[in-house]
Motif scaffolding. Structure first.
Motif: not given
Length: 134
Positions: A11-15, A53
């Motif tokens: 899963q994408l957690n942060h950007t 996210v």
């Protein structure tokens, strides 16, 4: 572990979102989407989204900012309010990612969508239905 098991757990957690003024850019996005800016975390100013996210706004002082695209799946019931907030702050929205259809929305995949630029030129998208993928 099979490929299928791995892809269902990633899963994408942060950007990181580069900004000239992290406060201004984070506040702009949260005002349009109806969210809140979080407390600073080191050099980052976080905006938590509803799916776990986080967008971490990071201030770039001297380097040029490369415009990116960020797409947000939003509740249909909140879409009109987001468009109204764009209008209220004088930000043009478009039906297409190339920004050739100003003041219009699209109706892709049975939903509604629009594109707009944030203060740093990032191409933001709001959509009420995810894109259908083969």
């Amino acid at each position: 572990m099979s490929h299928e098991e791995v892809t269902t757990t990633v899963q994408l957690n942060h950007t990181v979102v580069h900004a000239r003024d992290r406060q201004l850019s984070a506040e702009f996005l949260t005002a349009i989407l109806g969210l809140e800016v979080g407390a600073p975390f080191g050099p980052f100013l976080p905006v938590d989204l509803g799916n776990g996210v986080t967008l971490d706004y990071y201030q770039m002082r001297d380097e040029p900012i490369q415009a990116q695209h960020y797409a947000f799946l939003v509740p249909d019931a909140q879409f009109d309010g987001m468009i109204a907030r764009l209008d209220a702050v004088g930000v043009t929205y478009y039906a297409d990612p190339g920004h050739t259809e100003p003041g219009r929305i699209n109706r892709l995949f049975g939903g509604r969508g629009a594109y707009f630029d944030d203060p740093d030129g990032h191409n933001m998208e709001i959509m009420t239905r995810p894109y259908a993928r083969p």
